[in-house]
Design an enzyme around this catalytic site. Structure first.
Site, PDB file in Angstrom:
ATOM      1  N   ASP A  14      -7.851   0.118   6.029  1.00 57.22           N
ATOM      2  CA  ASP A  14      -8.201  -0.994   6.915  1.00 57.22           C
ATOM      3  C   ASP A  14      -7.003  -1.940   7.037  1.00 57.22           C
ATOM      4  O   ASP A  14      -7.039  -3.080   6.607  1.00 57.22           O
ATOM      5  CB  ASP A  14      -9.423  -1.729   6.308  1.00 57.22           C
TER       6      ASP A  14
ATOM      7  N   ALA B 209       0.813  -1.215   0.000  1.00 59.10           N
ATOM      8  CA  ALA B 209       0.000   0.000   0.000  1.00 59.10           C
ATOM      9  C   ALA B 209       0.851   1.271   0.000  1.00 59.10           C
ATOM     10  O   ALA B 209       0.525   2.248  -0.669  1.00 59.10           O
ATOM     11  CB  ALA B 209      -0.924  -0.004   1.210  1.00 59.10           C
TER      12      ALA B 209
END
Ligand SMILES: Cc1cc2nc3c(=O)[nH]c(=O)nc-3n(C[C@H](O)[C@H](O)[C@H](O)COP(=O)(O)OP(=O)(O)OC[C@H]3O[C@@H](n4cnc5c(N)ncnc54)[C@H](O)[C@@H]3O)c2cc1C
Lengths: 530, 539
Positions: free
Chosen positions: A390, A373
């Site tokens: 998340d 990410a």
């Protein structure tokens, strides 16, 4: 753990007991009695090994009816093989018996610790389980025929048969009572197994030192006996640590899927009520109440953005947040970035999970990317109206970087003007400083924050933080999608309220060069780790 | 790991470890020890006569930090890129700060970090701003804001002591209270020295060292060995003394007994970095180490850099100087004439090149240069012992090396458990530099790898089996050590002075302390001197 009643049938020995009248035993010879006593011990231990294997199999592999019956079947069949093999034993039967007891003690005694330890680390656990069950069965099957041959000259045949089997069945009764009522609750499976092993070795010891005909091999067998007893005793001493280690690996419910990917270990368990996903042994969600978590994660941000078109989800490879997002028909594009292809593939293929996430990850609006990410948001150039973050909890230093001010500054580059990001931020009740540290770090990165929390029974109080820049937010800005089970405008208003035991505390900012959050997290959760 | 295959593919021409040993699977390159190009300088008479000539305004010899800084500064002061040429013996610039890379990571071959600088070091700060290392200035404090990706991420340092990794490098684990008390006293003293200002109003200790106070009370400290001063002050704790030796060897390649007390204290008391988001204890680092800074220096100027080119002799000409430069690729020599020549080479090389010039041009300054060996280990994984997890700088108490740095430390990726490169450093400071150098040149690839692994196995059991590749660099001439009298004895300052507005000198040898800031300051100073010489003096 459900227990299945076991009916015990001990196969008759296939040896050929002599029908000839036995010589009357010398009046003071207590040795036959000793041997009969050992039948009792042997029988008890033998059944306990079988119970341990059955329990472990249903404990680790789930489906107790199937596991118990196949284990018992295999065990009894192996005993039959053992009985049959006994005919090939000749020479000093007493010596054979002593060696056999030591071996039963070792194999049976170490069976539970071994099975526990191997469960997580071998790919063909069933093979090992059944091999061990088979080996124990064969050894135990040898015992009674051998003993009967040793005793054959000291009793009349009808006495012999009646006495041996009486002790055998009484032992079985005792085992089936003490195992569930005393041994498992008091000692646990590992210690029980080691204790029975030790008893078998003690039987060997009594035989070795009470029968004069064992003199020639007392020395050699005595050494092996002592070493075995020592090994069992030492392992017994460390059983606590072993238990703690293996318990973390084992799961209460039936395990229906396990996979070790380069990034993590995925375990899916199931019982009548729920599916649970564990990542590296940590509960990720329970199907019984995950809707609370995912509704709370998605809707407070999304209801504030009625014009949202593009959404980014970081982490969340289970597709459950995406399922919630797809309830907004105006969304045109959802990008999901999750590190682990093993995870996203599972949630794109497994039938039960597809039902749970309503095929969210197969929806044409959704693009799934398996990437790191941090790298991804630094390389991406587009903007999103809403970003759902998340990630796993900040339990180590590399995940800690995904909660840093630097990360949030990079995140801000991806957020459209007026948009909202929402960050799962661990439990504000258990990890109060960690939660507020995430909030303060987001603020240090230039965001306005709106912390809130929801009660998710599987997790307890869970925290989230809305982060925006010049963004407007109201708990009832836009319509909520129909059919939500937890989030309503009133719930949202409630979630914003922090009672005194979770209210804001001062914290440091989490920077790459101080990793303040990982430290808070370790301290906050430390008392809860066992 | 898919990268493993990629890494091990080009095996041809690589060295390998002893067959039959536990290291027999390990292959890699070896540099430095038999550096053919460097050896050309031993016997310049055998090099060909020039077949071509070329004229430039300023020629820089040597593309280390000092040479590259001078190149950048000359352009900033108005020289056109076409007027400056830099020749570098190696295939790429960087010198002791150069970097390598493979399929797993970039990694340093020498220098690997820069402490957050003193904000008064304006020239260095300007460079860092241009390099994107400083991203802004905090309005309230007026302090620089550093790029967070370059500030060393947390878990910075750990020490393996008594079978356990402790946080930080100052020994704590199992250190008796009496020793702890000495350690506390030492750091209190350092805190005081950090604030101390001489009668001339300058800080007692500062980086670059030229800005330090001239006050006799401090300069006197240069005359005695650090170890003697420590004895005098009652700093006798064995753990503390180990730490001093470690620190001096880490920065100077020499022990506390070999360097001067001024230098020893400078190491601790001169770091005065301040920043909005960091402090003097923080460092800047990159996977390529200071190779990152070298690359930034290179990019901030346009003039030509000619690699694989060995300058081997200087001559006087009617208009300036001529330098014979041998091109390793074409095996031809070019005579480059220049109005100014800037020697950014180590002094032992400078001396050889100046042999043809009058005695007054020579720089006969004896320099204590310690050899170093650096081993870059590419590993599939790093089995960890108890205590603090893998950090950026990892030191093993009581060993011959100064530990290793993890090139992957600044990585933002979550795939941390996989392959990585660690760089292991060992200064050869036990023997005299000459003996150590001779010994080092004779030591085989296998032996260096064996030594590195034998040491690392004590903290990482099973590491050998995880090594995918080992690359070795033997820095025969390593770096200068500030032995007593070297820094403030006067000869050093004299050696740096230009000769006849034609010949200029810049190298960390001339600072006596080999760190990036000093190399940078050397280049800045020399470039200014060149500029001053070029400007017509007002009548
Ligand atoms: C193992 C090691 C680790 C270090 N770690 C650090 C650290 O972490 N941080 C730090 O700040 N410093 C460190 N240093 C110190 C380092 O030396 C300085 O930071 C800096 O790189 C020195 O630069 P320089 O320009 O003075 O010299 P050099 O690096 O010596 O540059 C001289 C250049 O001249 C070239 N040259 C030589 N002869 C000729 C010739 N005849 N013709 C053409 N070119 C020639 C060389 O190839 C070289 O590129 C380390 C040094 C070593 C050896």
């Amino acid at each position: 753990m459900d227990k299945v009643p076991v009916r015990r049938v001990r196969r008759k020995a296939s040896g050929s007991p002599s029908a000839a009248a036995a010589l009357p035993a010398a009046p003071l010879d207590y040795r036959p009695t000793l041997l009969l006593g050992s039948v009792f011990v042997i029988a008890t231990c033998g059944l306990i090994y079988e119970l341990i294997a059955g329990t472990l199999a249903s404990y680790l592999l789930g489906d107790s009816v199937l596991q118990f019956s196949t284990i018992i079947g295999a065990y009894l069949f192996a005993m039959g093989i053992g009985s049959w093999l006994s005919r090939y034993l000749g020479g000093s039967l007493l010596r054979w018996f002593i060696q056999l007891e030591i071996l039963v003690g070792l194999v049976g005694g170490f069976s539970a610790p071994l099975l526990f330890l191997l469960f997580e680390h071998v790919s063909s656990f069933r093979l090992i389980l059944y091999s061990l069950v088979g080996l124990t069965g064969i050894l135990v099957g040898l015992e009674i025929p051998l003993l009967m041959r040793i005793l054959e000259n000291r009793f009349e045949f009808k006495d012999l048969v009646s006495r041996v089997f009486t002790f055998d069945y009484i032992g079985a009764l005792l085992a089936s009572l003490v195992f569930p009522l005393v041994l498992v609750p008091q000692l646990g499976l590992i210690r029980t197994s080691l204790l029975c092993g030790a008893l078998n070795v003690v039987v060997a010891g009594i035989a070795l030192y009470r029968f004069p005909e064992t003199r020639p091999f007392r020395r050699s067998l005595g050494g092996a006996l002592a070493a075995s007893l020592l090994a069992l005793a030492v392992t017994f001493g460390y059983a606590g640590q072993l238990q703690a280690y293996t318990e973390g690996l084992a799961f209460q419910d039936q395990v229906i899927y396990t996979k070790t990917t380069p990034y993590q270990r995925l375990v899916l368990t199931k019982n009548q009520r729920e599916l649970r996903l564990f990542l590296n042994g940590n509960l990720q969600f329970s199907s019984a109440d995950e809707y609370r978590y995912h509704e709370a994660l998605v809707h407070p941000a999304m209801q504030a953005l009625p014009k949202a078109r593009r959404v980014l989800v970081l982490g969340g490879g289970d597709g459950l947040a995406v399922r919630e997002l797809l309830k907004y028909p105006q969304l045109e594009h959802i990008d999901l970035v999750d590190l682990d292809p093993g995870m996203t593939r599972l949630f794109q293929q497994n039938q039960m999970l597809l039902e749970l996430n309503q095929r969210a990850l197969l929806n044409p609006k959704v693009r799934v990317t398996n990437a790191d990410a941090y790298q991804w948001i630094r390389q991406d150039t587009s903007r999103y109206d809403c970003i759902i973050v998340d990630f796993p909890d900040p339990g180590n230093y590399s995940i800690g970087k995904l909660y840093s001010a630097a990360f949030y500054r990079a995140l801000e580059q991806r957020l459209a003007p007026g948009g909202w990001a929402v960050v799962q931020s661990t439990s504000p009740y258990v990890a109060r400083r960690s939660f507020w540290c995430v909030a303060h770090t987001l603020e240090a990165a230039g965001f306005t924050t709106l912390p809130y929390h929801a009660y998710v029974p599987s997790f307890g109080e869970w925290g989230f933080i809305l982060a925006g820049r010049n963004s407007h937010w109201r708990p009832d800005a836009g319509p909520l999608p129909p059919g939500l089970r937890y989030v309503t405008p009133a719930t949202i208003r409630d979630m914003r309220f922090f009672p005194p035991d979770m209210s804001e505390v001062p914290t440091e900012i989490n920077q790459l060069n101080n990793q303040a959050l990982v430290r808070y997290f370790e301290e906050d959760w430390g008392p809860y780790a066992h | 790991m898919g990268s493993a295959g990629l890494l091990l593919a080009p095996l041809a021409g690589l060295h390998s470890c002893a067959p039959g040993s536990r290291r027999s699977h390990i292959r890699g390159s070896m540099h430095g020890a038999n550096h053919a190009t460097g050896h050309l300088l031993r016997d310049p008479a055998r090099l060909p006569d020039p077949t071509r000539t070329e004229a430039v305004e300023v020629l820089i010899v040597g593309g280390g930090v000092a040479g590259l800084t001078a190149r950048r500064e000359l352009e900033r002061q108005g020289l056109q890129p076409g007027q400056v040429l830099l020749v570098e013996l190696d295939e790429q610039p960087g010198g002791n700060s150069r970097a390598g890379h493979n399929g797993v990571s970039a990694y340093p071959w020498g220098a690997h970090y820069l402490p957050v600088p003193d904000p008064r070091n304006h020239e260095l700060l300007a460079f860092l701003r241009d390099a994107g290392v400083i991203t802004g200035t905090d309005a309230a404090s007026d302090l620089p804001i550093y790029n967070e990706y370059y500030l060393c991420h947390d878990l910075e340092e750990r020490l393996f002591i008594k079978g356990h990794w402790q946080n930080g490098l100052v020994p704590e684990l199992g250190v008796p209270p009496a020793e702890k008390e000495q350690i506390a006293r030492f750091f209190a003293l350092i805190e005081e020295l950090r604030q101390t200002v001489g009668t001339d109003g300058r800080d007692a200790f500062v980086i670059p060292l030229e800005a330090s106070s001239q006050d006799e009370q401090f300069r006197r400290l240069d005359e005695q060995p650090f170890a003697a001063w420590l004895d005098e002050q009652g700093f006798t704790s064995p753990h503390l003394r180990w730490y001093f030796d470690y620190s001096c060897r880490d920065d100077y390649g020499a022990t506390a007994a070999q360097v001067s007390a001024w230098a020893g204290l400078h190491y601790f008391a001169a770091r005065k970095g301040r920043a909005h988001n960091a402090n003097g204890a923080d460092v800047l680092t990159w996977p390529a180490g200071n190779g990152f800074l070298v690359e930034q220096l290179r990019r901030q100027a346009q003039s030509s850099i000619r690699p694989d080119t060995v300058a081997f002799a200087l001559h006087q000409t009617p208009t300036g100087l001529a330098v014979d430069c041998y091109d390793v690729a074409t095996k031809q020599t070019t005579r480059v004439t220049a109005r100014q020549v800037l020697m950014a080479t180590p002094l032992f090389i400078t001396e050889r090149l100046l042999a043809g010039l009058p005695a007054a041009a020579h720089r006969p300054l004896p320099v204590h240069r310690v050899p170093w060996v650096v081993v870059n280990l590419t590993v599939e994984g790093l089995p960890q012992g108890p205590g603090q997890p893998l950090s950026w700088d990892n030191v093993l108490y009581g060993t011959d090396s100064v530990g290793y740095v993890d090139a992957g430390h600044q990585s933002l990726s979550q795939t941390d458990a996989g392959a990585r490169v660690v760089t292991w450093y060992r200064p050869l400071s036990d023997a005299s530099p000459e003996a150590a150098r001779r010994q080092a040149y004779q030591t085989s690839y296998d032996e260096w790898v064996r030594q590195a692994l034998a040491e690392l196995e004590t903290a990482h059991h099973g590491l050998t089996a995880q090594v995918l590749r080992a690359d070795v660099w033997v820095w025969g001439h390593g770096m200068v050590a500030p032995t007593p009298g070297f820094l403030w004895g006067g000869a050093r300052a004299a050696a740096a002075r230009p000769w006849q507005n034609q010949l200029f000198f810049a190298h960390t040898d001339l600072s006596g302390i080999s760190i990036f800031e000093e190399g940078f300051a050397q280049g800045q100073r020399a470039a200014r001197e060149v500029q001053a010489a070029r400007r017509p003096t007002p009548a």
